[in-house]
Design an enzyme around this catalytic site. Structure first.
Site, PDB file in Angstrom:
ATOM      1  N   ASP A  67       0.738  -1.186   0.078  1.00 29.94           N
ATOM      2  CA  ASP A  67      -0.060   0.009  -0.056  1.00 29.94           C
ATOM      3  C   ASP A  67       0.759   1.491   0.035  1.00 29.94           C
ATOM      4  OD1 ASP A  67       0.985  -0.256   2.503  1.00 29.94           O
ATOM      5  OD2 ASP A  67      -1.032  -0.544   3.504  1.00 29.94           O
ATOM      6  N   ASN A 135      -7.096  -2.319  14.446  1.00 35.96           N
ATOM      7  CA  ASN A 135      -8.733  -2.400  14.262  1.00 35.96           C
ATOM      8  C   ASN A 135      -9.010  -3.718  13.330  1.00 35.96           C
ATOM      9  OD1 ASN A 135      -7.490  -1.547  11.836  1.00 35.96           O
ATOM     10  ND2 ASN A 135      -9.087   0.180  11.340  1.00 35.96           N
ATOM     11  N   HIS A 137      -7.245  -4.259  10.534  1.00 31.63           N
ATOM     12  CA  HIS A 137      -6.920  -3.865   8.914  1.00 31.63           C
ATOM     13  C   HIS A 137      -5.722  -5.002   8.562  1.00 31.63           C
ATOM     14  CE1 HIS A 137      -4.250  -0.262   9.507  1.00 31.63           C
ATOM     15  NE2 HIS A 137      -3.583  -1.187   9.400  1.00 31.63           N
ATOM     16  N   GLU A 142      -9.451  -1.484   5.443  1.00 33.09           N
ATOM     17  CA  GLU A 142     -10.195  -1.231   6.809  1.00 33.09           C
ATOM     18  C   GLU A 142     -11.357  -1.893   7.079  1.00 33.09           C
ATOM     19  OE1 GLU A 142      -8.326   0.596   8.627  1.00 33.09           O
ATOM     20  OE2 GLU A 142      -7.907   2.625   7.816  1.00 33.09           O
TER      21      GLU A 142
HETATM   22  C1  GLP Z   1      -0.176   0.228   8.412  1.00 35.41           C
HETATM   23  C2  GLP Z   1       0.225  -0.484   7.334  1.00 35.41           C
HETATM   24  C3  GLP Z   1      -0.155  -2.084   7.549  1.00 35.41           C
HETATM   25  C4  GLP Z   1       0.428  -2.520   8.659  1.00 35.41           C
HETATM   26  C5  GLP Z   1       0.152  -1.514  10.042  1.00 35.41           C
HETATM   27  C6  GLP Z   1       0.551  -1.973  11.347  1.00 35.41           C
HETATM   28  O1  GLP Z   1      -1.363   0.801   8.774  1.00 35.41           O
HETATM   29  N1  GLP Z   1      -0.698  -0.191   6.279  1.00 35.41           N
HETATM   30  O2  GLP Z   1       0.205  -2.758   6.509  1.00 35.41           O
HETATM   31  O3  GLP Z   1       0.267  -3.699   8.885  1.00 35.41           O
HETATM   32  O4  GLP Z   1       0.530  -0.429   9.741  1.00 35.41           O
HETATM   33  O5  GLP Z   1       1.687  -1.165  11.669  1.00 35.41           O
HETATM   34  P1  GLP Z   1       2.583  -1.228  13.028  1.00 35.41           P
HETATM   35  O6  GLP Z   1       3.533  -2.207  12.956  1.00 35.41           O
HETATM   36  O7  GLP Z   1       3.177  -0.061  13.169  1.00 35.41           O
HETATM   37  O8  GLP Z   1       1.378  -1.491  14.190  1.00 35.41           O
END
Ligand code: GLP
Length: 240
Positions: A67, A135, A137, A142
């Site tokens: 993404d 959440n 995702h 989302e």
């Molecule tokens: C972002 C990314 C996700 C990732 C998530 C978790 O939102 N788009 O791909 O899994 O963060 O991030 P963190 O490891 O910082 O909690």
């Protein structure tokens, strides 16, 4: 779904690195899907260490981002392309042209989503690394994202923007929109590896792993995949 609970956060990252290491060493040309975030930062540091000390080569690897934020400066350190360059690509022997990502500056964003969807689908990702949002995702799918969704432009939830504000500091707002691979795009990878650490992820992990298949918990779609491994530290596994 295979679930591994490691001794602590470092052990979980090492366990995930073992899976990536095995995948990369096992083939001449490896197509690896990469996620970004604090969780994968530790995993990439371990992969870089193995490159430097254990001869793990990425010369035959192509990486595909899950993404990317939209409406973000090309040089912004939070731009996921820059994150992957900084944490992994520039620190290992990945070829210069081996990092693939959606382009949020494309004049035709809908067309760019189609281009990236086609690129990822035709590449056939061998191993897709995933994190999970608090959440539930995956990538930027989302809650409420359809399980048959493909690469598209999405509006980020308030929860995600507030979770990711820590990366942007006080002076810059978190972008409101992003391009993300869809859930069906992600499920098309041959193998999925989800890494989650910390108490903040415990509820989402429990719902994803043991809850019903539910579009309000995007990560529950992993239950549909024939080869999904979830690697957790004890805090992330605490509600299982
Ligand atoms: C972002 C990314 C996700 C990732 C998530 C978790 O939102 N788009 O791909 O899994 O963060 O991030 P963190 O490891 O910082 O909690």
């Amino acid at each position: 779904m295979k679930i591994i609970v490691a001794e602590d956060r470092a052990a979980a990252s090492k366990c995930a690195a073992d899976i990536v290491d095995h995948f990369v060493r096992g083939q001449r040309r490896a197509l690896l899907g990469v996620a970004t975030g604090r969780t994968t930062e530790v995993l990439y540091a371990e992969l870089v260490r193995r490159h430097q000390q254990d001869g793990l080569s990425f010369a035959g690897v192509d990486v595909y981002l899950l993404d990317e934020y939209a409406g973000i400066d090309p040089d912004d350190p939070c731009r996921f392309r820059n994150v992957v360059q900084r944490e992994l690509a520039q620190r290992v022997d990945l070829r210069r042209d081996a990092v693939h990502c959606p382009d949020p500056d494309a004049p035709d964003l809908a067309g760019e989503c189609c281009r990236y969807e086609y690129l990822v689908r035709s590449a056939h990702i061998g191993l897709q690394i995933l994190g999970i949002g608090s959440n539930g995702h995956i990538a930027f799918n989302e809650p409420g994202s359809a399980f048959d969704s493909v690469t598209r432009i999405v509006t980020l939830s308030e929860q995600t923007r507030s979770d990711n504000a820590r990366f942007f500091g006080d002076d810059r707002p978190v972008p409101e929109r992003a391009i993300t691979q869809g859930i069906s795009t992600i499920l098309a990878a041959a193998e999925l590896l989800l890494l989650a650490c910390g108490e903040r992820k415990a509820a989402a992990v429990a719902r994803a792993v043991h809850g019903p298949l539910c579009e309000m918990v995007p990560a529950s779609a992993l239950q549909l995949h024939a080869s999904a491994t979830v690697v957790l530290d004890p805090d992330a596994a605490s509600l299982l």
